[in-house]
Design a protein around this motif. Structure first.
Motif, PDB file in Angstrom:
ATOM      1  N   MET A   1      61.000  94.252 -25.596  1.00 23.08           N
ATOM      2  CA  MET A   1      61.054  93.837 -24.203  1.00 23.08           C
ATOM      3  C   MET A   1      60.607  92.383 -24.113  1.00 23.08           C
ATOM      4  SD  MET A   1      59.331  95.791 -21.088  1.00 23.08           S
ATOM      5  CE  MET A   1      58.224  94.946 -20.034  1.00 23.08           C
ATOM      6  N   ASP A   2      61.395  91.545 -23.519  1.00 22.46           N
ATOM      7  CA  ASP A   2      61.084  90.127 -23.385  1.00 22.46           C
ATOM      8  C   ASP A   2      60.410  89.907 -22.035  1.00 22.46           C
ATOM      9  OD1 ASP A   2      60.907  87.420 -23.483  1.00 22.46           O
ATOM     10  OD2 ASP A   2      63.068  87.056 -23.571  1.00 22.46           O
ATOM     11  N   ARG A   3      59.114  89.596 -22.086  1.00 32.40           N
ATOM     12  CA  ARG A   3      58.363  89.364 -20.856  1.00 32.40           C
ATOM     13  C   ARG A   3      58.117  87.870 -20.674  1.00 32.40           C
ATOM     14  NH1 ARG A   3      54.678  93.730 -22.750  1.00 32.40           N
ATOM     15  NH2 ARG A   3      53.212  92.058 -23.040  1.00 32.40           N
ATOM     16  N   SER A   4      59.147  87.094 -20.886  1.00 34.46           N
ATOM     17  CA  SER A   4      59.010  85.650 -20.773  1.00 34.46           C
ATOM     18  C   SER A   4      58.832  85.249 -19.317  1.00 34.46           C
ATOM     19  CB  SER A   4      60.215  84.957 -21.383  1.00 34.46           C
ATOM     20  OG  SER A   4      61.392  85.373 -20.750  1.00 34.46           O
ATOM     21  N   GLN A   5      58.329  84.051 -19.138  1.00 31.74           N
ATOM     22  CA  GLN A   5      58.146  83.477 -17.821  1.00 31.74           C
ATOM     23  C   GLN A   5      58.935  82.183 -17.755  1.00 31.74           C
ATOM     24  OE1 GLN A   5      53.968  83.121 -16.965  1.00 31.74           O
ATOM     25  NE2 GLN A   5      53.594  85.277 -17.293  1.00 31.74           N
ATOM     26  N   ALA A   6      58.781  81.463 -16.679  1.00 33.34           N
ATOM     27  CA  ALA A   6      59.523  80.212 -16.513  1.00 33.34           C
ATOM     28  C   ALA A   6      58.568  79.028 -16.450  1.00 33.34           C
ATOM     29  CB  ALA A   6      60.362  80.266 -15.237  1.00 33.34           C
ATOM     30  N   ILE A   7      59.016  77.921 -17.002  1.00 35.81           N
ATOM     31  CA  ILE A   7      58.309  76.643 -16.921  1.00 35.81           C
ATOM     32  C   ILE A   7      59.272  75.681 -16.241  1.00 35.81           C
ATOM     33  CG2 ILE A   7      57.439  74.685 -18.260  1.00 35.81           C
ATOM     34  CD1 ILE A   7      55.542  76.939 -18.585  1.00 35.81           C
ATOM     35  N   LYS A   8      58.802  74.969 -15.242  1.00 31.44           N
ATOM     36  CA  LYS A   8      59.663  74.023 -14.535  1.00 31.44           C
ATOM     37  C   LYS A   8      59.375  72.606 -14.992  1.00 31.44           C
ATOM     38  CE  LYS A   8      60.241  76.864 -10.468  1.00 31.44           C
ATOM     39  NZ  LYS A   8      60.092  76.995  -9.024  1.00 31.44           N
ATOM     40  N   ILE A   9      60.455  71.889 -15.293  1.00 35.15           N
ATOM     41  CA  ILE A   9      60.376  70.469 -15.600  1.00 35.15           C
ATOM     42  C   ILE A   9      61.413  69.797 -14.721  1.00 35.15           C
ATOM     43  CG2 ILE A   9      60.638  68.684 -17.346  1.00 35.15           C
ATOM     44  CD1 ILE A   9      59.861  70.742 -19.452  1.00 35.15           C
ATOM     45  N   GLY A  10      60.943  68.972 -13.811  1.00 35.55           N
ATOM     46  CA  GLY A  10      61.866  68.404 -12.845  1.00 35.55           C
ATOM     47  C   GLY A  10      62.464  69.538 -12.032  1.00 35.55           C
ATOM     48  N   GLY A  11      63.763  69.543 -11.887  1.00 35.53           N
ATOM     49  CA  GLY A  11      64.432  70.610 -11.160  1.00 35.53           C
ATOM     50  C   GLY A  11      64.919  71.734 -12.051  1.00 35.53           C
ATOM     51  N   ALA A  12      64.688  71.628 -13.359  1.00 35.31           N
ATOM     52  CA  ALA A  12      65.194  72.631 -14.292  1.00 35.31           C
ATOM     53  C   ALA A  12      64.121  73.668 -14.615  1.00 35.31           C
ATOM     54  CB  ALA A  12      65.662  71.966 -15.578  1.00 35.31           C
ATOM     55  N   VAL A  13      64.579  74.842 -14.985  1.00 34.77           N
ATOM     56  CA  VAL A  13      63.692  75.931 -15.368  1.00 34.77           C
ATOM     57  C   VAL A  13      63.970  76.280 -16.825  1.00 34.77           C
ATOM     58  CG1 VAL A  13      63.044  78.328 -14.918  1.00 34.77           C
ATOM     59  CG2 VAL A  13      63.644  76.834 -13.008  1.00 34.77           C
ATOM     60  N   LEU A  14      62.915  76.304 -17.628  1.00 33.04           N
ATOM     61  CA  LEU A  14      63.026  76.669 -19.038  1.00 33.04           C
ATOM     62  C   LEU A  14      62.290  77.975 -19.280  1.00 33.04           C
ATOM     63  CD1 LEU A  14      62.344  73.141 -20.517  1.00 33.04           C
ATOM     64  CD2 LEU A  14      64.537  74.304 -20.393  1.00 33.04           C
ATOM     65  N   VAL A  15      62.704  78.700 -20.298  1.00 29.35           N
ATOM     66  CA  VAL A  15      62.075  79.971 -20.636  1.00 29.35           C
ATOM     67  C   VAL A  15      60.773  79.692 -21.383  1.00 29.35           C
ATOM     68  CG1 VAL A  15      62.314  82.129 -21.915  1.00 29.35           C
ATOM     69  CG2 VAL A  15      64.296  81.132 -20.747  1.00 29.35           C
ATOM     70  N   ALA A  16      59.707  80.302 -20.935  1.00 29.44           N
ATOM     71  CA  ALA A  16      58.393  80.146 -21.570  1.00 29.44           C
ATOM     72  C   ALA A  16      58.048  81.424 -22.325  1.00 29.44           C
ATOM     73  CB  ALA A  16      57.332  79.869 -20.521  1.00 29.44           C
ATOM     74  N   GLY A  17      57.605  81.271 -23.556  1.00 26.13           N
ATOM     75  CA  GLY A  17      57.152  82.423 -24.319  1.00 26.13           C
ATOM     76  C   GLY A  17      58.247  83.432 -24.606  1.00 26.13           C
ATOM     77  N   SER A  18      59.459  82.966 -24.872  1.00 26.80           N
ATOM     78  CA  SER A  18      60.582  83.865 -25.115  1.00 26.80           C
ATOM     79  C   SER A  18      60.407  84.641 -26.418  1.00 26.80           C
ATOM     80  CB  SER A  18      61.886  83.083 -25.175  1.00 26.80           C
ATOM     81  OG  SER A  18      61.912  82.285 -26.343  1.00 26.80           O
ATOM     82  N   ALA A  19      61.112  85.747 -26.532  1.00 22.27           N
ATOM     83  CA  ALA A  19      61.047  86.561 -27.747  1.00 22.27           C
ATOM     84  C   ALA A  19      61.477  85.752 -28.968  1.00 22.27           C
ATOM     85  CB  ALA A  19      61.928  87.808 -27.595  1.00 22.27           C
ATOM     86  N   GLY A  20      62.491  84.900 -28.803  1.00 21.68           N
ATOM     87  CA  GLY A  20      62.955  84.075 -29.921  1.00 21.68           C
ATOM     88  C   GLY A  20      61.888  83.108 -30.397  1.00 21.68           C
ATOM     89  N   LEU A  21      61.185  82.486 -29.461  1.00 21.92           N
ATOM     90  CA  LEU A  21      60.111  81.568 -29.823  1.00 21.92           C
ATOM     91  C   LEU A  21      58.984  82.323 -30.508  1.00 21.92           C
ATOM     92  CD1 LEU A  21      58.605  78.876 -29.857  1.00 21.92           C
ATOM     93  CD2 LEU A  21      57.838  79.399 -27.526  1.00 21.92           C
ATOM     94  N   MET A  22      58.624  83.483 -29.985  1.00 25.58           N
ATOM     95  CA  MET A  22      57.536  84.254 -30.581  1.00 25.58           C
ATOM     96  C   MET A  22      57.899  84.687 -32.007  1.00 25.58           C
ATOM     97  SD  MET A  22      55.387  83.868 -28.233  1.00 25.58           S
ATOM     98  CE  MET A  22      54.012  84.828 -28.826  1.00 25.58           C
ATOM     99  N   ALA A  23      59.152  85.047 -32.228  1.00 26.74           N
ATOM    100  CA  ALA A  23      59.593  85.401 -33.584  1.00 26.74           C
ATOM    101  C   ALA A  23      59.531  84.179 -34.499  1.00 26.74           C
ATOM    102  CB  ALA A  23      61.004  85.988 -33.544  1.00 26.74           C
ATOM    103  N   PHE A  24      59.931  83.027 -33.988  1.00 27.02           N
ATOM    104  CA  PHE A  24      59.877  81.790 -34.764  1.00 27.02           C
ATOM    105  C   PHE A  24      58.436  81.483 -35.163  1.00 27.02           C
ATOM    106  CE2 PHE A  24      59.688  77.211 -35.413  1.00 27.02           C
ATOM    107  CZ  PHE A  24      60.799  76.986 -36.231  1.00 27.02           C
ATOM    108  N   LEU A  25      57.519  81.582 -34.227  1.00 27.92           N
ATOM    109  CA  LEU A  25      56.108  81.340 -34.541  1.00 27.92           C
ATOM    110  C   LEU A  25      55.612  82.344 -35.582  1.00 27.92           C
ATOM    111  CD1 LEU A  25      54.545  80.525 -31.049  1.00 27.92           C
ATOM    112  CD2 LEU A  25      55.048  78.935 -32.921  1.00 27.92           C
TER     113      LEU A  25
END
Length: 174
Positions: A1-25
């Motif tokens: 289950m991906d319980r990621s959140q959002a991070i805003k930079i300017g007007g864009a929204v990026l995925v924070a703490g995504s499953a892919g990033l956690m696997a990479f780490l």
């Protein structure tokens, strides 16, 4: 289950703490380090889970202490989001998701202030995404960067920087 959140930079929204990033780490920090250990590459810094240290969490980390998988997951997600919130303040333009993820891994390993002050970030502030990605692992003259611990070259860090560069370029076009 991906319980990621959002991070805003300017007007864009990026995925924070995504499953892919956690696997990479997990690939670089260890996927199942539930007993706190003294990291030899970091001068004995107490480390647990996927590289949690006092630099990314305020939870006490005591060598020999055993953490549960659930505690690791909760602490990691909270710490990654804190690191990403710090990074978000350094970007002038919203980066491609892969750039943000690679910057997060870099900051997780060397600290958000170091990533924010890096040559990679200077390029990203100019929307030079590919150049910034290359600068994660190599200087403009081709020398390896961010691959030394205690003044010594570490092949594992070189491998990680190369992998971060590859991840970074995933969503970069042109």
């Amino acid at each position: 289950m991906d319980r990621s959140q959002a991070i805003k930079i300017g007007g864009a929204v990026l995925v924070a703490g995504s499953a892919g990033l956690m696997a990479f780490l997990g690939r670089w920090e260890g996927a199942a380090e539930y007993t706190v250990y003294a990291d030899k590459l970091a001068n004995g810094l107490p480390t647990v889970c996927k590289g949690l240290t006092r630099h990314v969490t305020s939870t006490p980390i005591i060598v020999g202490q055993r953490w549960t998988p659930e505690k690791c997951e909760a602490e990691e997600r909270a710490a990654v989001i804190r690191v990403q919130e710090q990074l978000a303040k350094c970007f002038v333009w919203a980066p491609p998701q892969s750039v943000f993820d690679a910057a997060t891994s870099h900051a997780w390993n060397v600290g958000a202030p170091s990533t924010c002050g890096s040559a990679a970030m200077r390029a990203w502030r100019e929307r030079q995404w590919a150049l910034g990605c290359q600068r994660i692992s190599h200087s403009d003259n081709g020398a390896r960067v961010w691959v030394y611990a205690g003044g010594r070259f570490v092949q594992g860090l070189a491998n990680r920087r190369d992998s971060e560069t590859q991840l970074c370029m995933k969503d970069v076009h042109g």
